[in-house]
Design an enzyme around this catalytic site. Structure first.
Site, PDB file in Angstrom:
ATOM      1  N   CYS A 161       4.891 -10.001   2.974  1.00 43.28           N
ATOM      2  CA  CYS A 161       5.131  -8.642   2.485  1.00 43.28           C
ATOM      3  C   CYS A 161       5.213  -8.573   0.961  1.00 43.28           C
ATOM      4  CB  CYS A 161       6.394  -8.068   3.114  1.00 43.28           C
ATOM      5  SG  CYS A 161       6.268  -8.011   4.905  1.00 43.28           S
ATOM      6  N   HIS A 221       5.397   0.926   6.166  1.00 42.43           N
ATOM      7  CA  HIS A 221       5.287  -0.358   5.478  1.00 42.43           C
ATOM      8  C   HIS A 221       4.084  -1.141   5.981  1.00 42.43           C
ATOM      9  CE1 HIS A 221       6.152  -4.240   3.894  1.00 42.43           C
ATOM     10  NE2 HIS A 221       6.798  -4.720   4.942  1.00 42.43           N
ATOM     11  N   CYS A 224      11.268  -8.197  -0.137  1.00 42.11           N
ATOM     12  CA  CYS A 224      11.504  -9.356   0.722  1.00 42.11           C
ATOM     13  C   CYS A 224      10.237  -9.651   1.519  1.00 42.11           C
ATOM     14  CB  CYS A 224      12.669  -9.088   1.665  1.00 42.11           C
ATOM     15  SG  CYS A 224      12.429  -7.627   2.690  1.00 42.11           S
TER      16      CYS A 224
END
Lengths: 452, 389
Positions: free
Chosen positions: A115, A408, A438
C-alpha cells in the site's frame, strides 16, 4: 547518505544541481509537486469491474497529460505500480505510457511496496529530480480488486512448465498424464499476510484491542472522513485533481449523509474472538476498491519553462518496518516507528505541521498510530525516545477526507494523498504537511511536504 | 556447494526411484496429534521424496567407526524406504499382538544402533520441504528437514525384531532436537539411531528414539522422539508414571510420580490454560497430511484421508505432529532462532483436518515459545526454541 535538510524558503531553486560537495556528495536541488490527477475510486465489483489495471492507469495518466499539456512530451521517467498484479503486466507502467498521449520515448518502471507503492514512487522519483538525473516525472499507482489475478495451482503450473521444457512429443504426453482434476482448482489472491495467515483486518483488530481503541472513536473518525470528503467535493477541491471515468465523477464509496447512528448500526466484522469487544465494522474499515492516481513531479526550472506553478516541495521521507510476525508490534504500526527518525533528521517535532495525512486503512490504524505517539511508555520502550512525540491537532487531520470515505485502491492511495496535500499547501500558501501510509508486510512510509 | 548427484543414499548409489517413497503405506507408524497447512501443496505437486529403496540389514560388527564401543551396530547400505519398514512394523505389531505382550521390562530395550553413512539430501527434496513448511529457500537444512532425513533410520530401529513395542499404535507425544550447527546441502550425513529409556507413563510406556547426525565425525544434530505405547505396562513400576503428551494419548486423569524423561521439561498440558492473543493462524486444508507425507515419506494412514484415519479411530485425517512443530519453527524464522538451538515440542490434541489452528509464536527473554490451539482454546501443541547454554 543522509537526506538533505530543508528549511522552508531557503532551499535552492536553481535548475541544475549545485556542483558536487567536497566529499563527492552530490548537491541537490528541490523536487516539486506540480499537480495530480486520478480517476474517481470505485467500490470493487462496481463501475470499473471490467476495467484492468492498465486501463485505469492509462486513463489517470492521460488525464494528467491533458491537464498539464504534456501530449507528446518526453517525461524524465514514469514510475507506478499495482499491488494485485497480473504476471502479464510485468511492464505495466511502460505499457500505460505507450497507451497514453505521452511521447513513446518516455521511460517507465514498475514499483511495488504494497500500500506504500504510490508514495514510494513519489519519493524515488523526487530523489532522481533532486539529484539532477531527471527534470520531470510522473508517479502513480493503480489497483483493481475486481480484476484480480487468478492463478492455476502450483502442481498444474509445474506440469505445464515441464511440458514447455519437454523436447519431444512423447515427453510432452508423459507430462500431460500427470495432470489431475484437483489441479484445476484456481487460487485467488487474498489479503492474508503470508507469514501469519491473518488478514489485515484481523491484524488490526489485535492492535486495536491492545490499544483499547473504542468503537465510538473509530466511528467518529469514519464520519469525519466522509464529511470532509463530501465537503471537499462541494467546494470543488477535486475539480483539478480528477478525471471522470466510466460514468463515475465522485468516489463511489462516499456516503455524504452517513451519521454516527448509521455507523453504530453496523455489525463488527473483525476481532470477534479476541476476548475484547469487537469494534471494527465495514463502516470504519476501508472497502476493496478499484482506481488509479498520478502525480506530476518536476524541478523548478522544468515547471517554470512550461508556465506551471509548483504546489509543494517533496522534502524528505523515511520507510519503516516492524516485527508483526511475532506480535512485537502491530502489522500497521511501521509508520509510528519511521516518524521519529524522519522528524529528527529534519529538526522538527510532530506538532510542526499544518496538515496530517494518515492513511485510513482502518479507523483503528489511525487511532493506534496517534495513541502510540501520545504514549510515554510506547515512545520510550518501543521507539527508544526520551519522551512521547505527543498529540496532534485533530482539526488538521485528513481535512479533505481519506481512505475510509474515498476507498483504497492499494497502490493508488499514495498518489491521491500527495496530490491533495500539495494542493492544500498551495492553497494555504505556506506550511508543512506530514504523510503516513501503512503497508502489508509490517511496513510503512512517512514523508514531509512543504508549500512550494 | 554442489548438489550434483545428490540423493538421499549412499555415495555412488543410484538415485532413489520415486516409487521408493510411495510404496505400500501400512498402518503402524507412530501417530501424532498435529495440524498442517495443506492448502498449498497437493499431494501430487510435491516431488516424491527420494527415499531410497531398501536393501536388507547388513551386520557391521567390527566396523572401526561404529558409534560406541560396547553397542552393537547394524549398518544399512542406504536409508531404508519407509514403505517397507511399515510393512515390517505391521508384522512386528501383529506379532506383539499375537503374543499379547502387555508388559515390558526396562532391560528389554536392546542397545542396538542402526547406522547409515554418507547420506546426501537431495536439493529438490529440500526445496519441496521448504515450500511446504514456509522455510526460506536457503541451502541450510531446517532442523525439521534433518528429522525427515533421519526418520527412516530411526524407524528402522523400531521395526527390528528385538524392539519390544509394536510399531502399530505408537503415539508421538514429544520431540526434542538439539542442533549444534546448521547442516548444509551438500554435506554428507552419517545417521545413527537407537532407542533408549523405557519409562512408565500414566497411559502406558514411553520410549525415546534417538537419532544422531554427524558430518565428518562432528556431531551436529540430535533428535529425540518420545513415543507412547498405550496400554503397555513397565514391569516393576506400580501406578502413575509420567504424563508427557498425555492428551495426545487421550487418557483421563493422571499422577506425576514417575521420573521425568528428557522431553519432560514441557509444561503440564492439562493445567488450566488461557489462550493468549494469537500472532497468526494456520489454515490447514484437508490435503495437508498427504502433502507432508509426500515430503516426509511418513504415509501413516491416519494422515492420508478421513477414510483411512477412521480405520484407526480418528474421525478425520490428522496432521503430522512434526509438520505442526516444523511450521512453528519456520514461524520463528532463521534470524531469530539462529543456527544452534534446542527445539522442543509436546503434542496434545491431534489436529483434525481440515481445520484452522490459532498460533502464538513470541519471544520470552532469550527463549522463543509457541503454542497452537483450536477454536475452543484446546491446545494442539506447545514448545520452545532455546539458544545453546
Amino acid at each position: 547518505m543522509a537526506a538533505p535538510r530543508s528549511t522552508t524558503g531557503s532551499t535552492p531553486t536553481g535548475g541544475a544541481p549545485d556542483s558536487p560537495g567536497p566529499a563527492g556528495t552530490p548537491a541537490t536541488r528541490r523536487a516539486v509537486v506540480v499537480g495530480g490527477n486520478r480517476i474517481p475510486f470505485a467500490r470493487a465489483g462496481g463501475a470499473y469491474t471490467r476495467a484492468t489495471n492498465l486501463d485505469m492507469l492509462t486513463a489517470a495518466l492521460d488525464g494528467l497529460v491533458a491537464r498539464f499539456g504534456l501530449a507528446d512530451e518526453r517525461i524524465g521517467e514514469v514510475a507506478a505500480g499495482a499491488v494485485l498484479k497480473h504476471s502479464r503486466d510485468f511492464n505495466l507502467t511502460r505499457e500505460a505510457v505507450l497507451g497514453s498521449a505521452l511521447s513513446p520515448e518516455t521511460p517507465a518502471y514498475d514499483l511495488q511496496q504494497a500500500c506504500a507503492t504510490g508514495l514510494e514512487t513519489v519519493v524515488g522519483l523526487s530523489n532522481k529530480i533532486r539529484l539532477g538525473q531527471i527534470d520531470s516525472a510522473v508517479a502513480g499507482g493503480v489497483d483493481s480488486a475486481s480484476d484480480a489475478p487468478i492463478v492455476v495451482s502450483d502442481p498444474l503450473r509445474a506440469v505445464i512448465l515441464d511440458i514447455n521444457r519437454a523436447r519431444t512429443t512423447g515427453q510432452k504426453l508423459k507430462h500431460i498424464t500427470r495432470i489431475r482434476p484437483g489441479h484445476f482448482t484456481p487460487s485467488a489472491p487474498d489479503t492474508a499476510e503470508p507469514r501469519t495467515g491473518l488478514s489485515m483486518g484481523e491484524h488490526q483488530a489485535l492492535t486495536t484491542a491492545a490499544f483499547a481503541i473504542t468503537r465510538e472513536a473509530q466511528d467518529e473518525l469514519a464520519l469525519a472522513s466522509h464529511h470532509n470528503l463530501a465537503a471537499a467535493y462541494e467546494a470543488g477541491f477535486f475539480d483539478d485533481l480528477m478525471t471522470p471515468y466510466r460514468g463515475l465523477t465522485r468516489d463511489a464509496n462516499l456516503r455524504a449523509d452517513t451519521s454516527m447512528e448509521k455507523l453504530a448500526s453496523l455489525k463488527p466484522v473483525f476481532g470477534k474472538r479476541l476476548g475484547a469487544p469487537a469494534t471494527m465494522t465495514a463502516g470504519n474499515s476501508t472497502p476493496l476498491t478499484d482506481g488509479a492516481s498520478t502525480v506530476l513531479l518536476a524541478s523548478d526550472d522544468w515547471a517554470e519553462q512550461r508556465g506551471l506553478r509548483p504546489l509543494a516541495t517533496v522534502v524528505d521521507a523515511e520507510a519503516g518496518a516492524v516485527d508483526f510476525v511475532h506480535g512485537r508490534d502491530g502489522l500497521l504500526m511501521a509508520g509510528v516507528h519511521a516518524m521519529p527518525r524522519l522528524l529528527a533528521r529534519n529538526g522538527l517535532t510532530l506538532q510542526d505541521f499544518d496538515f496530517y495525512e494518515i492513511h485510513e486503512a482502518f479507523a483503528g490504524t489511525v487511532l493506534c498510530n496517534l495513541a502510540a505517539w501520545e504514549s510515554e511508555e510506547y515512545c520510550r520502550e518501543r521507539l527508544g525516545l526520551d519522551r512521547a512525540l505527543g498529540s496532534i491537532d485533530r482539526a488538521k487531520l485528513n481535512v479533505h477526507g481519506s481512505s475510509l470515505a474515498a476507498g483504497h485502491p492499494f497502490a493508488a492511495t499514495g498518489g491521491r494523498i500527495v496530490a491533495s496535500l500539495a494542493k492544500a499547501l498551495a492553497a494555504k500558501g505556506s506550511g508543512r504537511g506530514l504523510i503516513s501510509v501503512c503497508a502489508a508486510g509490517g511496513q510503512g512510509v512517512v514523508a514531509i511536504l512543504e508549500a512550494a | 556447494m554442489s548438489s550434483d548427484n545428490a540423493g538421499v543414499g549412499r555415495s555412488g548409489g543410484a538415485p532413489v526411484p520415486d516409487d521408493g517413497a510411495r510404496g505400500g503405506a501400512v498402518p503402524g507408524m507412530p501417530g501424532e496429534g498435529v495440524p498442517d497447512d495443506g492448502a498449498s501443496v497437493p499431494d501430487d505437486g510435491v516431488p516424491a521424496v527420494p527415499v531410497p529403496d531398501v536393501p536388507g540389514l547388513a551386520h557391521a560388527a567390527g566396523m572401526p567407526d561404529a558409534p560406541a564401543p560396547d553397542e552393537p551396530a547394524v549398518e544399512l547400505a542406504t536409508v531404508p524406504a519407509l514403505g517397507g519398514l511399515y510393512a515390517r512394523g505391521l508384522a512386528g505389531s501383529a506379532r506383539a499382538a499375537a503374543t499379547r505382550r502387555t508388559t515390558v521390562r526396562a532391560g528389554d530395550l536392546p542397545d542396538t544402533h542402526v547406522v547409515v553413512r554418507d547420506v546426501r539430501p537431495h536439493a529438490d527434496h529440500l526445496t519441496a520441504y521448504q515450500h511446504l513448511l514456509g522455510e526460506p529457500g536457503a541451502d541450510a537444512l531446517p532442523a525439521g528437514f534433518v528429522h525427515v532425513v533421519a526418520f527412516p533410520v530411526a524407524t528402522a530401529v523400531m521395526v527390528r525384531p528385538d524392539f519390544p513395542l509394536g510399531l502399530l499404535g505408537l503415539v508421538h507425544v514429544a520431540n526434542r532436537v538439539e542442533q549444534r550447527r546448521a547442516v548444509r546441502l551438500g554435506e554428507r550425513l552419517d545417521i545413527d539411531a537407537h532407542a533408549r529409556d523405557l519409562r512408565a507413563h500414566r497411559a502406558g510406556v514411553t520410549v525415546e528414539v534417538v537419532a544422531d547426525v554427524s558430518v565428518g565425525g562432528e556431531h551436529v544434530w540430535r533428535g529425540i522422539s518420545t513415543y507412547l505405547a498405550k496400554g503397555v505396562r513397565l514391569a516393576g513400576v506400580r501406578g502413575g508414571g509420567h504424563d508427557v503428551g498425555v492428551d495426545a494419548a487421550a487418557t483421563g486423569s493422571s499422577a506425576h510420580n514417575g521420573r521425568a524423561p528428557q522431553n519432560a521439561g514441557a509444561p503440564d498440558l492439562r493445567a488450566e490454560w488461557e489462550p493468549p492473543l494469537p500472532t497468526g493462524r494456520w489454515a490447514l486444508g484437508g490435503g495437508v497430511g498427504r502433502a507432508y507425507a509426500a515430503v516426509s515419506g511418513d504415509r501413516n494412514p491416519i494422515h492420508m484421508s478421513a477414510l483411512t484415519a477412521k480405520a484407526f479411530g480418528f474421525p478425520r485425517a490428522i496432521a503430522h505432529g512434526m509438520y505442526t512443530a516444523s511450521r512453528a519453527l519456520a514461524d520463528i524464522g532463521p534470524a531469530a532462532r539462529g543456527e544452534a538451538f534446542t527445539w522442543d515440542v509436546t503434542f496434545a490434541k491431534p489436529v483434525l483436518l481440515p481445520s484452522n489452528v490459532n498460533v502464538r509464536v513470541a519471544r520470552e527473554g532469550d527463549v522463543w515459545r509457541y503454542d497452537a490451539w483450536d477454536g475452543r482454546g484446546r491446545r494442539h501443541l506447545t514448545g520452545s526454541v532455546t539458544p545453546p547454554r
